[in-house]
Each structure stands twice: as C-alpha cells, then as structure tokens.
Design a protein around this motif. Structure first.
Motif, PDB file in Angstrom:
ATOM      1  N   LEU A 191      18.617  -3.444 -19.339  1.00  0.00           N
ATOM      2  CA  LEU A 191      18.773  -2.148 -18.689  1.00  0.00           C
ATOM      3  C   LEU A 191      18.608  -2.309 -17.181  1.00  0.00           C
ATOM      4  O   LEU A 191      17.577  -2.809 -16.717  1.00  0.00           O
ATOM      5  N   PRO A 192      19.592  -1.918 -16.380  1.00  0.00           N
ATOM      6  CA  PRO A 192      19.445  -1.994 -14.923  1.00  0.00           C
ATOM      7  C   PRO A 192      18.268  -1.155 -14.437  1.00  0.00           C
ATOM      8  O   PRO A 192      17.930  -0.128 -15.046  1.00  0.00           O
ATOM      9  N   MET A 193      17.698  -1.580 -13.331  1.00  0.00           N
ATOM     10  CA  MET A 193      16.532  -0.860 -12.809  1.00  0.00           C
ATOM     11  C   MET A 193      16.554  -0.820 -11.295  1.00  0.00           C
ATOM     12  O   MET A 193      17.177  -1.660 -10.634  1.00  0.00           O
ATOM     13  N   GLY A 194      15.878   0.190 -10.757  1.00  0.00           N
ATOM     14  CA  GLY A 194      15.634   0.288  -9.330  1.00  0.00           C
ATOM     15  C   GLY A 194      14.164   0.580  -9.118  1.00  0.00           C
ATOM     16  O   GLY A 194      13.561   1.347  -9.873  1.00  0.00           O
ATOM     17  N   VAL A 195      13.555  -0.029  -8.120  1.00  0.00           N
ATOM     18  CA  VAL A 195      12.114   0.064  -7.899  1.00  0.00           C
ATOM     19  C   VAL A 195      11.815   0.911  -6.676  1.00  0.00           C
ATOM     20  O   VAL A 195      12.458   0.760  -5.626  1.00  0.00           O
ATOM     21  N   ILE A 196      10.842   1.808  -6.815  1.00  0.00           N
ATOM     22  CA  ILE A 196      10.325   2.595  -5.698  1.00  0.00           C
ATOM     23  C   ILE A 196       8.867   2.208  -5.475  1.00  0.00           C
ATOM     24  O   ILE A 196       8.062   2.257  -6.415  1.00  0.00           O
ATOM     25  N   ILE A 197       8.526   1.819  -4.256  1.00  0.00           N
ATOM     26  CA  ILE A 197       7.143   1.470  -3.928  1.00  0.00           C
ATOM     27  C   ILE A 197       6.497   2.693  -3.287  1.00  0.00           C
ATOM     28  O   ILE A 197       6.792   3.043  -2.141  1.00  0.00           O
ATOM     29  N   ASN A 198       5.635   3.345  -4.030  1.00  0.00           N
ATOM     30  CA  ASN A 198       4.963   4.549  -3.555  1.00  0.00           C
ATOM     31  C   ASN A 198       3.675   4.164  -2.808  1.00  0.00           C
ATOM     32  O   ASN A 198       3.055   3.142  -3.115  1.00  0.00           O
ATOM     33  N   LYS A 199       3.319   4.963  -1.813  1.00  0.00           N
ATOM     34  CA  LYS A 199       2.121   4.705  -1.006  1.00  0.00           C
ATOM     35  C   LYS A 199       2.164   3.291  -0.412  1.00  0.00           C
ATOM     36  O   LYS A 199       1.147   2.583  -0.341  1.00  0.00           O
ATOM     37  N   ALA A 200       3.366   2.881   0.006  1.00  0.00           N
ATOM     38  CA  ALA A 200       3.583   1.499   0.440  1.00  0.00           C
ATOM     39  C   ALA A 200       2.744   1.125   1.646  1.00  0.00           C
ATOM     40  O   ALA A 200       2.382  -0.052   1.820  1.00  0.00           O
ATOM     41  N   ASP A 201       2.418   2.087   2.499  1.00  0.00           N
ATOM     42  CA  ASP A 201       1.716   1.757   3.739  1.00  0.00           C
ATOM     43  C   ASP A 201       0.224   1.532   3.554  1.00  0.00           C
ATOM     44  O   ASP A 201      -0.456   1.105   4.495  1.00  0.00           O
ATOM     45  N   ILE A 202      -0.319   1.769   2.356  1.00  0.00           N
ATOM     46  CA  ILE A 202      -1.759   1.518   2.170  1.00  0.00           C
ATOM     47  C   ILE A 202      -2.035   0.026   2.015  1.00  0.00           C
ATOM     48  O   ILE A 202      -3.178  -0.425   2.196  1.00  0.00           O
ATOM     49  N   ASN A 203      -1.009  -0.754   1.708  1.00  0.00           N
ATOM     50  CA  ASN A 203      -1.167  -2.204   1.569  1.00  0.00           C
ATOM     51  C   ASN A 203       0.191  -2.856   1.823  1.00  0.00           C
ATOM     52  O   ASN A 203       0.887  -3.259   0.891  1.00  0.00           O
ATOM     53  N   PRO A 204       0.584  -2.963   3.090  1.00  0.00           N
ATOM     54  CA  PRO A 204       1.913  -3.501   3.406  1.00  0.00           C
ATOM     55  C   PRO A 204       2.146  -4.915   2.880  1.00  0.00           C
ATOM     56  O   PRO A 204       3.264  -5.258   2.496  1.00  0.00           O
ATOM     57  N   GLU A 205       1.077  -5.745   2.844  1.00  0.00           N
ATOM     58  CA  GLU A 205       1.243  -7.115   2.360  1.00  0.00           C
ATOM     59  C   GLU A 205       1.619  -7.126   0.876  1.00  0.00           C
ATOM     60  O   GLU A 205       2.516  -7.871   0.459  1.00  0.00           O
ATOM     61  N   LEU A 253      11.707   2.544 -11.596  1.00  0.00           N
ATOM     62  CA  LEU A 253      10.324   2.120 -11.783  1.00  0.00           C
ATOM     63  C   LEU A 253       9.517   2.444 -10.532  1.00  0.00           C
ATOM     64  O   LEU A 253       9.823   1.945  -9.454  1.00  0.00           O
ATOM     65  N   VAL A 254       8.519   3.289 -10.700  1.00  0.00           N
ATOM     66  CA  VAL A 254       7.663   3.694  -9.590  1.00  0.00           C
ATOM     67  C   VAL A 254       6.374   2.879  -9.645  1.00  0.00           C
ATOM     68  O   VAL A 254       5.698   2.830 -10.673  1.00  0.00           O
ATOM     69  N   THR A 255       6.031   2.236  -8.547  1.00  0.00           N
ATOM     70  CA  THR A 255       4.830   1.415  -8.509  1.00  0.00           C
ATOM     71  C   THR A 255       4.047   1.710  -7.244  1.00  0.00           C
ATOM     72  O   THR A 255       4.479   2.484  -6.377  1.00  0.00           O
ATOM     73  N   GLU A 256       2.872   1.098  -7.145  1.00  0.00           N
ATOM     74  CA  GLU A 256       2.043   1.212  -5.948  1.00  0.00           C
ATOM     75  C   GLU A 256       1.565  -0.180  -5.562  1.00  0.00           C
ATOM     76  O   GLU A 256       1.435  -1.060  -6.429  1.00  0.00           O
ATOM     77  N   PRO A 257       1.319  -0.423  -4.274  1.00  0.00           N
ATOM     78  CA  PRO A 257       0.994  -1.784  -3.815  1.00  0.00           C
ATOM     79  C   PRO A 257      -0.469  -2.141  -4.035  1.00  0.00           C
ATOM     80  O   PRO A 257      -1.255  -2.303  -3.096  1.00  0.00           O
ATOM     81  N   THR A 258      -0.832  -2.287  -5.296  1.00  0.00           N
ATOM     82  CA  THR A 258      -2.165  -2.740  -5.682  1.00  0.00           C
ATOM     83  C   THR A 258      -1.995  -3.855  -6.705  1.00  0.00           C
ATOM     84  O   THR A 258      -0.929  -3.979  -7.317  1.00  0.00           O
ATOM     85  N   PRO A 259      -3.013  -4.675  -6.933  1.00  0.00           N
ATOM     86  CA  PRO A 259      -2.877  -5.726  -7.950  1.00  0.00           C
ATOM     87  C   PRO A 259      -2.495  -5.180  -9.319  1.00  0.00           C
ATOM     88  O   PRO A 259      -1.626  -5.742  -9.995  1.00  0.00           O
ATOM     89  N   SER A 260      -3.139  -4.085  -9.743  1.00  0.00           N
ATOM     90  CA  SER A 260      -2.792  -3.521 -11.058  1.00  0.00           C
ATOM     91  C   SER A 260      -1.398  -2.913 -11.038  1.00  0.00           C
ATOM     92  O   SER A 260      -0.652  -2.987 -12.035  1.00  0.00           O
TER      93      SER A 260
END
Length: 295
Positions: free
Chosen positions: A216-230, A192-199
């Motif tokens: 189903l097992p899953m692994g998460v990738i946080i893309n563009k993580a440094d645009i919103n570290p919190e 699962l690819v996500t980005e650090p935004t509310p949506s």
C-alpha cells in the motif's frame, strides 16, 4: 473511488486532528472513523441525525433460571470463572467474564443455558457539516474489532457508490493490530502521522512496514517537527532510504489544543497551521490521485 486512511503507529501523534482537517478541506467525500475501540473524531465533527444499529459478534451464555437445578456442572467446566451459584441455588453467568466458549451449553444436563448472539457495540451513520460520517463504538472488552472495521468500510463504500462520492477519508486506529490491518484493505493511500521522538519513529517504522507488506503506498507527515529537528531529519532520511514519500512537516502549535477546545478543525480555526495543513492536504490528495491512476 479513492480511499485515504490516516494512521499513526502510536496514540497522541495528531492523527485525528489531521483527519478532521482533511475532512474540512476535501470535496465530495465520506468520512469514516475506524478507531472503533476509542473513537474521537465525532468530538470535532459534531454528528447529527445519527442512525445506529447493534453490532453482534460471537455469543454469550445465559442461564434460564426457571429450569436450572443448580447442579454446578457449568461452574466446574468454566475456565474463566464466569459461573456462580446464587443463594437461590441457581447458576448465574457474569457476562463480563464469559468468553463464549460454549462448554457450559454443551455439558448442561438440563439444557437450561441459552447461547444468543452477543451485542458488542454499535455502528452508525450520521450527518456532519462536512458530509456523511460512518462511525462505531466497540464495547469495553468487546470482540472482533477487525470485523467491525470491515463493516464500516463496506457501509462507507456502499454509501459512496449510491451518492456519487469520489473519496472515502478514514481515521484509523493507532498501532498495527487487527483494526489497523482491516483498515488497510482496499485503501488507495495510507497517510502516516508521526512525531519526532524515539517512540514516534519506532512505531512509524512498524506501521510503514505493515503498509509495505500489503503493498500500500504511503505518505508521511511529521507533526511537531520543530520540537526535535534532529529526529525529524532522521525520520526523513529513513523514509528516503526506503523510497517512502514525506508529505511535509507541521510545527508544534498551541492552536491545535485551542481548536479542539472550540470543537473546530484547524482550517476552521485559522492561523498559520491552517495554511500548513492545506499544503499537506494538496500533497496527500495529489499522491492519492497518482496512486489511483497507477492501479
């Protein structure tokens, strides 16, 4: 045989770029683009020697004008306003409006309305520099995207068995609708690819819950993580609370856009992101192997 499906709860999170990068790094695999409504993996993989077939789903009404007397019964019963009476006094059906309900076919007194299968798009097999690509395109407004996704997965599996491939790598559709549900069937692991935004967080949790539903097992990738570290930290905390694996982070980089403009994957383009994506692939591949052994 393992099957990894790359998903994202929303569009634009970087799912296809990650899938293409994994395709460049993975060995002995078949690549499958399951985003049949808006496929774009072919832009980076440059498919050649494409062999395509029509995808038939549902039916469409067609008037045989030579036998039509223009009585207008079909026009009266059509709830979708697909039928008009032409200047020649014959009925005509707009294929863009016809929903294939068959009411006009059943009630036509002269039996002048045919009901052939509807062509809703195509599915194909192509060659790429990373091996075979199974892909498709659903026509705008075409029905049964879930069935088309199931057809692609079946074709990919049959080809993998014939040719001895050990991995099917799939680029799924965004969201949680029918094509995503169909793409999860028989998979080994969802990435699962996500980005650090509310949506991004909201839609990640929705698709993660869908994977949980199907166990189903899953692994998460946080893309563009440094645009919103919190927000990235909140995503990691939410995953940890549910026992979901975070494969790692990717920083924002203009190299992604530059690689797309050059029609290259990130490993081919090079730069710092190439090393990051290689580490993520190693983590995803190891998790998929572990999940396959646990079955």
């Amino acid at each position: 045989m393992r099957e990894i499906v790359v998903l994202s709860g929303k569009g634009g999170a970087g799912k296809t770029s990650v899938t293409a990068a994994f395709a460049a790094l993975a060995e002995n695999k078949i690549v499958c683009d399951l985003d049949v409504d808006a496929p774009d993996l072919h832009i980076l993989l440059d498919p050649q020697n494409t062999v395509a077939e029509e995808f038939l789903s549902g039916n469409i009404a067609q008037v045989e004008e030579s036998d039509c007397d223009g009585c207008g019964i079909c026009r009266g019963v059509c709830r979708f306003e697909a039928v008009t009476i032409t200047a020649r006094g014959k009925a005509a059906i707009d294929p863009r409006r016809c929903e294939g309900c068959k009411a006009c076919v059943a009630l036509c007194p002269r039996r002048t309305i045919a009901f052939p299968p509807r062509v809703c798009g195509y599915f194909a097999r192509s060659d790429t520099r990373f091996g075979p690509l199974i892909h498709a395109r659903l026509d705008p407004g075409g029905e049964n995207s879930g069935r088309l996704v199931a057809l692609l997965k079946r074709n990919a599996k049959e080809l993998a068995e014939r040719q001895g491939h050990e991995l099917i790598l799939c680029d799924g559709a965004p969201g949680i609708a029918c094509p995503v549900i169909s793409s999860l069937s028989g998979a080994t692991l969802a990435v699962l690819v996500t980005e650090p935004t509310p949506s991004g967080t909201h839609d990640l949790l929705r698709v993660a819950e869908l994977c949980d539903h199907f166990r189903l097992p899953m692994g998460v990738i946080i893309n563009k993580a440094d645009i919103n570290p919190e927000e990235a930290a909140r995503i990691e905390a939410a995953c940890a609370a549910k026992g979901r694996t975070v494969l790692g982070r990717l920083p924002y980089s203009p190299d992604v856009t530059l690689a797309m403009k050059a029609r290259k994957t990130l490993p081919e383009y090079g730069g710092p992101l190439a090393d990051d994506i290689a580490r993520l692939w190693e983590a995803a591949n190891a998790l998929a192997n572990a999940c396959a052994k646990a079955k």
